[in-house]
Write a protein that holds these residues in place. Structure first.
Motif, mmCIF file in Angstrom:
data_model
loop_
_atom_site.group_PDB
_atom_site.id
_atom_site.type_symbol
_atom_site.label_atom_id
_atom_site.label_comp_id
_atom_site.label_asym_id
_atom_site.label_seq_id
_atom_site.Cartn_x
_atom_site.Cartn_y
_atom_site.Cartn_z
ATOM 1 N N ASN A 14 0.802 -1.388 0.060
ATOM 2 C CA ASN A 14 -0.025 -0.028 -0.001
ATOM 3 C C ASN A 14 0.858 1.243 -0.095
ATOM 4 O OD1 ASN A 14 -2.382 -1.603 0.176
ATOM 5 N ND2 ASN A 14 -2.192 -1.591 2.339
ATOM 6 N N ALA A 15 2.152 1.316 -0.977
ATOM 7 C CA ALA A 15 2.911 2.307 -0.807
ATOM 8 C C ALA A 15 2.409 3.607 -1.326
ATOM 9 C CB ALA A 15 4.193 2.066 -1.209
ATOM 10 N N LYS A 16 2.507 4.623 -0.794
ATOM 11 C CA LYS A 16 2.087 5.929 -1.304
ATOM 12 C C LYS A 16 2.991 6.957 -0.790
ATOM 13 C CE LYS A 16 -2.027 6.423 -0.980
ATOM 14 N NZ LYS A 16 -3.275 6.141 -0.299
ATOM 15 N N VAL A 17 3.376 7.937 -1.881
ATOM 16 C CA VAL A 17 3.989 9.088 -1.415
ATOM 17 C C VAL A 17 3.339 10.282 -1.588
ATOM 18 C CG1 VAL A 17 5.548 8.942 -3.702
ATOM 19 C CG2 VAL A 17 6.391 10.138 -1.583
ATOM 20 N N LEU A 18 3.585 11.135 -0.823
ATOM 21 C CA LEU A 18 2.901 12.621 -0.885
ATOM 22 C C LEU A 18 4.016 13.497 -1.413
ATOM 23 C CD1 LEU A 18 0.312 14.667 -0.817
ATOM 24 C CD2 LEU A 18 1.436 15.179 1.701
ATOM 25 N N ILE A 19 3.563 14.239 -2.510
ATOM 26 C CA ILE A 19 4.657 15.083 -3.225
ATOM 27 C C ILE A 19 3.745 16.392 -3.333
ATOM 28 C CG2 ILE A 19 5.736 15.779 -5.305
ATOM 29 C CD1 ILE A 19 5.877 12.662 -6.164
ATOM 30 N N ILE A 20 4.499 17.266 -2.487
ATOM 31 C CA ILE A 20 4.034 18.770 -2.432
ATOM 32 C C ILE A 20 4.830 19.431 -3.405
ATOM 33 C CG2 ILE A 20 3.388 20.615 -0.904
ATOM 34 C CD1 ILE A 20 3.465 18.430 1.145
ATOM 35 N N GLU A 21 4.513 19.752 -4.516
ATOM 36 C CA GLU A 21 5.086 20.647 -5.758
ATOM 37 C C GLU A 21 4.378 21.447 -6.407
ATOM 38 O OE1 GLU A 21 7.409 22.092 -8.009
ATOM 39 O OE2 GLU A 21 8.671 20.446 -7.003
ATOM 40 N N ASP A 22 4.627 22.629 -6.430
ATOM 41 C CA ASP A 22 3.691 23.647 -7.087
ATOM 42 C C ASP A 22 4.421 23.752 -8.467
ATOM 43 O OD1 ASP A 22 6.329 24.856 -6.450
ATOM 44 O OD2 ASP A 22 5.280 26.695 -6.495
ATOM 45 N N ILE A 66 -2.577 6.778 4.756
ATOM 46 C CA ILE A 66 -1.469 7.674 4.896
ATOM 47 C C ILE A 66 -0.150 7.278 4.066
ATOM 48 C CG2 ILE A 66 0.206 8.132 6.837
ATOM 49 C CD1 ILE A 66 -1.968 7.500 9.059
ATOM 50 N N PRO A 67 0.487 8.094 3.590
ATOM 51 C CA PRO A 67 1.571 7.938 2.763
ATOM 52 C C PRO A 67 2.830 7.422 3.695
ATOM 53 C CG PRO A 67 1.473 10.188 3.096
ATOM 54 C CD PRO A 67 0.271 9.685 3.719
ATOM 55 N N LYS A 68 3.834 6.763 2.968
ATOM 56 C CA LYS A 68 5.010 6.237 3.905
ATOM 57 C C LYS A 68 6.130 7.185 3.656
ATOM 58 C CE LYS A 68 3.784 1.597 3.672
ATOM 59 N NZ LYS A 68 4.395 0.251 4.175
ATOM 60 N N LEU A 69 5.925 8.385 3.042
ATOM 61 C CA LEU A 69 7.003 9.225 2.654
ATOM 62 C C LEU A 69 6.274 10.749 2.151
ATOM 63 C CD1 LEU A 69 10.230 9.521 2.800
ATOM 64 C CD2 LEU A 69 10.262 9.024 0.414
ATOM 65 N N ILE A 70 6.950 11.953 2.661
ATOM 66 C CA ILE A 70 6.425 13.172 1.863
ATOM 67 C C ILE A 70 7.664 13.705 1.263
ATOM 68 C CG2 ILE A 70 5.476 15.391 2.429
ATOM 69 C CD1 ILE A 70 4.081 14.220 5.080
ATOM 70 N N ILE A 71 7.369 14.346 0.382
ATOM 71 C CA ILE A 71 8.283 14.800 -0.628
ATOM 72 C C ILE A 71 7.929 16.436 -0.738
ATOM 73 C CG2 ILE A 71 9.727 15.162 -2.722
ATOM 74 C CD1 ILE A 71 9.399 12.270 -2.959
ATOM 75 N N LEU A 72 8.568 17.407 -0.041
ATOM 76 C CA LEU A 72 8.066 18.749 -0.057
ATOM 77 C C LEU A 72 9.127 19.452 -0.725
ATOM 78 C CD1 LEU A 72 6.499 21.018 1.435
ATOM 79 C CD2 LEU A 72 7.977 20.324 3.446
ATOM 80 N N ASP A 73 8.482 20.580 -1.400
ATOM 81 C CA ASP A 73 9.214 21.586 -2.305
ATOM 82 C C ASP A 73 9.349 22.630 -1.287
ATOM 83 O OD1 ASP A 73 10.531 23.265 -4.005
ATOM 84 O OD2 ASP A 73 8.685 23.613 -5.050
ATOM 85 N N LEU A 74 10.460 23.214 -1.105
ATOM 86 C CA LEU A 74 10.829 24.315 -0.032
ATOM 87 C C LEU A 74 10.022 25.444 -0.642
ATOM 88 C CD1 LEU A 74 11.868 25.950 2.434
ATOM 89 C CD2 LEU A 74 14.015 25.907 1.008
ATOM 90 N N TYR A 75 10.081 25.883 -1.782
ATOM 91 C CA TYR A 75 9.247 27.190 -2.496
ATOM 92 C C TYR A 75 8.145 26.848 -3.215
ATOM 93 C CZ TYR A 75 13.831 29.684 -1.901
ATOM 94 O OH TYR A 75 14.910 30.344 -1.365
ATOM 95 N N LEU A 76 6.870 27.097 -2.247
ATOM 96 C CA LEU A 76 5.541 26.873 -2.693
ATOM 97 C C LEU A 76 4.500 27.939 -2.901
ATOM 98 C CD1 LEU A 76 5.183 23.745 -0.279
ATOM 99 C CD2 LEU A 76 5.197 23.636 -2.793
ATOM 100 N N PRO A 77 4.834 29.174 -3.530
ATOM 101 C CA PRO A 77 5.904 29.349 -4.458
ATOM 102 C C PRO A 77 7.168 30.099 -3.669
ATOM 103 C CG PRO A 77 4.304 30.881 -4.819
ATOM 104 C CD PRO A 77 3.675 29.959 -3.627
ATOM 105 N N GLN A 78 6.575 30.676 -2.465
ATOM 106 C CA GLN A 78 7.668 31.494 -1.763
ATOM 107 C C GLN A 78 8.282 30.510 -0.478
ATOM 108 O OE1 GLN A 78 8.603 34.555 -2.423
ATOM 109 N NE2 GLN A 78 6.908 34.458 -4.050
ATOM 110 N N VAL A 102 11.172 14.302 3.017
ATOM 111 C CA VAL A 102 12.319 14.774 2.157
ATOM 112 C C VAL A 102 12.060 15.988 1.364
ATOM 113 C CG1 VAL A 102 13.914 13.858 0.102
ATOM 114 C CG2 VAL A 102 13.094 12.054 1.849
ATOM 115 N N MET A 103 13.144 16.877 1.683
ATOM 116 C CA MET A 103 12.790 17.969 1.161
ATOM 117 C C MET A 103 13.540 18.268 -0.234
ATOM 118 S SD MET A 103 13.152 21.842 2.890
ATOM 119 C CE MET A 103 11.447 21.966 3.643
#
Length: 158
Positions: A14-22, A66-78, A102-103
């Motif tokens: 059930n692997a899922k990763v949340l990617i927060i990328e604008d 629930i995801p097993k990992l979050i990938i987060l962009d620092l600039y979203l957009p600021q 993980v940023m």
């Protein structure tokens, strides 16, 4: 050897990763690289802070999502947006606040890297500019996070 196989199987179940990328362009590169390197992992992408907060709040009550990992962009957009979202994630209830973050950022500024680790991220990666480098990143991500590390079981402890 059996233990390693069991850990890998557990990580990929059930692997899922949340990617927060604008950025649509960055998302296109990331999603193509993920598809090639992590085909068994479902990426869930959100493009704004509000979308990320809404999705994570929903997952507080949907343990199986629930995801097993979050990938987060620092600039979203600021830059300040990424820091605010990271602080919000870390202030959420367990198990959401325990998901490794993980940023990924275009910033290689040592101050950003120091602040990110001080804020509780698991890893900081500078975004590559070439698709081949994205493939390398996601292959390394697979090797460490999905095949080597033992990720905690998904449980909200409700």
């Amino acid at each position: 050897m059996k233990r390693i196989e069991t850990s890998v199987q557990a990580n990929l179940r059930n692997a899922k990763v949340l990617i927060i990328e604008d950025s649509e362009d960055q998302w296109l590169l990331m999603s193509q690289a993920m598809q090639q390197c992590l085909p068994e992992v479902m990426p869930v992408r959100v493009a704004t802070i509000q979308q990320a907060m809404t999705r994570l709040e929903e997952w507080c009550y949907q343990e199986w999502e629930i995801p097993k990992l979050i990938i987060l962009d620092l600039y979203l957009p600021q830059r300040v947006d990424g820091w605010q979202l990271l602080a919000w994630i870390k202030a959420m209830p367990a198990a959401i606040n325990l998901i490794p973050v993980v940023m990924f950022s275009s910033s290689a500024d040592p101050a950003d890297i120091d602040q990110a680790y001080a804020s509780g991220i698991a890893a900081y990666l500078v975004k590559p500019t070439q698709f081949a480098a994205w493939l390398t990143y996601f292959q390394e991500l697979r090797s460490f996070w999905w095949e080597t590390a033992s990720l905690p079981p998904l449980s909200l402890g409700l």
